[in-house]
Design an enzyme around this catalytic site. Structure first.
Site, PDB file in Angstrom:
ATOM      1  N   VAL A   9       0.867  -1.170   0.000  1.00  0.00           N
ATOM      2  CA  VAL A   9       0.000   0.000   0.000  1.00  0.00           C
ATOM      3  C   VAL A   9       0.907   1.223   0.000  1.00  0.00           C
ATOM      4  CG1 VAL A   9      -0.172   0.148   2.519  1.00  0.00           C
ATOM      5  CG2 VAL A   9      -1.980   1.122   1.096  1.00  0.00           C
ATOM      6  N   SER A  10       0.519   2.246  -0.731  1.00  0.00           N
ATOM      7  CA  SER A  10       1.380   3.418  -0.857  1.00  0.00           C
ATOM      8  C   SER A  10       0.822   4.645  -0.161  1.00  0.00           C
ATOM      9  CB  SER A  10       1.636   3.735  -2.334  1.00  0.00           C
ATOM     10  OG  SER A  10       0.409   3.977  -2.995  1.00  0.00           O
ATOM     11  N   THR A  11      -0.501   4.847  -0.178  1.00  0.00           N
ATOM     12  CA  THR A  11      -1.074   6.052   0.416  1.00  0.00           C
ATOM     13  C   THR A  11      -2.308   5.699   1.227  1.00  0.00           C
ATOM     14  OG1 THR A  11      -2.538   6.489  -1.460  1.00  0.00           O
ATOM     15  CG2 THR A  11      -0.310   7.409  -1.572  1.00  0.00           C
TER      16      THR A  11
END
Length: 470
Positions: A9-11
């Protein structure tokens, strides 16, 4: 078989869309329970972009893979977002390890025909991506070149130029070396290379200077004030070239003064062994090249090695020499030919007023003989008369009478008129220098005097000494 679950997950926004690490983990574990797989291992990359190739958890997963393992991802976008090329590369590493990939969202399983079809589609997308990237890159380079910016690294530029901070061409630290090379004028390339090496200057690639590097610099038009971008890749399409401004390292006059014909820098020229290379022609007109006869790894140390000048097929453009019908066996001993050349040139220089020498030394037309036909007719009759006497076809008394008449006719023919030159300098010292010259000195003199010899059945003949105009 070990199930390995990759999570990323990035954000925080992705959590709202169902991409949170917890959501991904639950769906992957549920699939494992449905398939009856136990002992799942988790590889989470939290807060990392899928465009990065250096993700710690993904790197560890690929390192831990064993044949028969299963890699589970919630979606292909979790595995990579750097385009089809990146994604296909990661999938390729999984398959090379003998593992299986399952993507829950797209229902992709690399063990099924549908999964293999998806890989084929990804490969096609990757190729399309490469082509589009190449086109965009080339378009950007062309636009930069049109604006006077060199779009590549300085390493690909001719010696003496480099990219400035704004991408425009400026002088590099090697610019002075380029000027030093041109300051040597028409000196042989090997002499210039030796000079640069003696001064401790390194070549364009960091090594010693070689003849091809010096030649390339001398022949490059540094005086123009620009370089033609794309000339190397499109040599036959000058309309496609783009001029990029560049500092002129030398003037056109200096550049022109350094240009020379191939004889001065012949590829096979070894002044210490073959001083006549580039100045000696075969009887057929082909430039002769020096060669060590009997040299080579298969030759015994006791073999009689000889230096010779040879008429090579690749130079003359035919399998056999027109003058004698041979291939490369028509060789001429180098030492003997060099001695003949020294003596002949010295003779011409010692007697420049000699009618037979004047037109060669000055480049003036040879004196014409208006009575040449009459003179030749008398000579033919004298020869025929002598043959008749030897064959007993004429009485000796008649022979003497007729011969006296023909000799009188020959004496009556006016001699060839030759213009008298009173302005010819004394070249005795130069002739003596030629006779006493070493091979290296002789080669240098022949370059300066632009001498051309030709070898025939009667030995060496001097064909021209130009532009040595007296």
């Amino acid at each position: 078989m070990t199930p390995r679950i990759y999570l990323r997950v990035s954000t925080a926004d992705q959590a709202e869309k169902g991409f949170s690490l917890d959501a991904q983990r639950e769906k992957a574990l549920a699939w494992c329970r449905y398939e009856g797989l136990e002992g799942a291992r988790l590889y989470p990359d939290a807060g990392l972009s899928g465009k990065r190739d250096d993700r710690p958890a993904l790197t560890q997963l690929l390192r831990d893979l064993q044949a028969g393992d299963v890699v589970i991802v919630y979606a292909l976008s979790r595995l990579g977002r750097g385009g089809a090329i990146q994604l296909l590369s990661i999938i390729g590493q999984i398959r090379e390890a003998g593992a299986r990939l399952v993507s829950l969202t797209e229902h992709i399983d690399t063990e099924t025909s549908a999964g293999r079809l998806m890989l084929t589609i990804l490969a096609a997308l990757a190729e399309l991506e490469v082509e589009q990237t190449r086109e965009r890159t080339e378009a950007g380079r062309l636009e930069a070149a049109r604006q006077g910016i060199y779009p590549h690294a300085s390493d690909s530029l001719p010696t003496g130029w480099m990219r400035g901070e704004d991408g425009r061409l400026v002088e590099s630290p090697d610019a002075d070396v380029v000027r030093l090379i041109f300051s040597q004028g028409r000196a042989p390339y090997n002499a210039t290379a030796e000079l640069l090496n003696a001064q401790g200057l390194t070549g364009p690639r960091g090594g010693r200077w070689q003849v091809p590097q010096v030649r390339r610099i001398v022949q490059y038009p540094y005086w123009q004030g620009y370089m033609n971008y794309r000339q190397t890749v499109l040599p036959d399409q000058p309309a496609s070239w783009i001029r990029i401004p560049a500092p002129a390292l030398v003037t056109q006059d200096v550049w022109q003064a350094a240009q020379r014909d191939a004889r001065t820098n012949h590829a096979h020229k070894r002044p210490d062994k073959f001083p006549l290379t580039g100045h000696l022609l075969c009887a057929c007109g082909t430039p002769l090249q020096g060669r060590d006869q009997g040299a080579g790894p298969a030759v015994k140390p006791t073999h009689n090695r000889r230096r010779a000048y040879t008429c090579y097929p690749r130079v003359r453009g035919s399998d056999t020499c027109p003058s004698n019908g041979r291939s490369t066996r028509n060789w001429y001993t180098a030492e003997e030919i060099a001695d003949q050349a020294r003596a002949l040139l010295a003779t011409y220089l010692s007697g420049p007023s000699d009618p037979a020498h004047l037109h060669v030394l000055t480049g003036l037309p040879a004196a014409t003989d208006p009575h040449a036909e009459e003179r030749a007719d008398v000579e033919r009759r004298l020869t025929a008369l002598a043959r008749m006497q030897l064959d007993g076809a004429i009485d000796y008394a008649d022979y003497r009478t007729l011969r006296a008449e023909l000799m009188a006719q020959r004496e009556a023919i006016p001699p060839v008129s030759t213009p008298i030159r009173s302005d010819l300098p004394d070249l005795t010292n130069l002739a003596e220098a030629v006779c006493a010259s070493t091979n290296e000195a002789l080669a240098e003199l022949l370059d300066i005097l632009d001498v051309t010899f030709q070898i025939g059945d009667d030995g060496v003949a001097l064909r021209s000494v130009r532009p040595f105009a007296l």
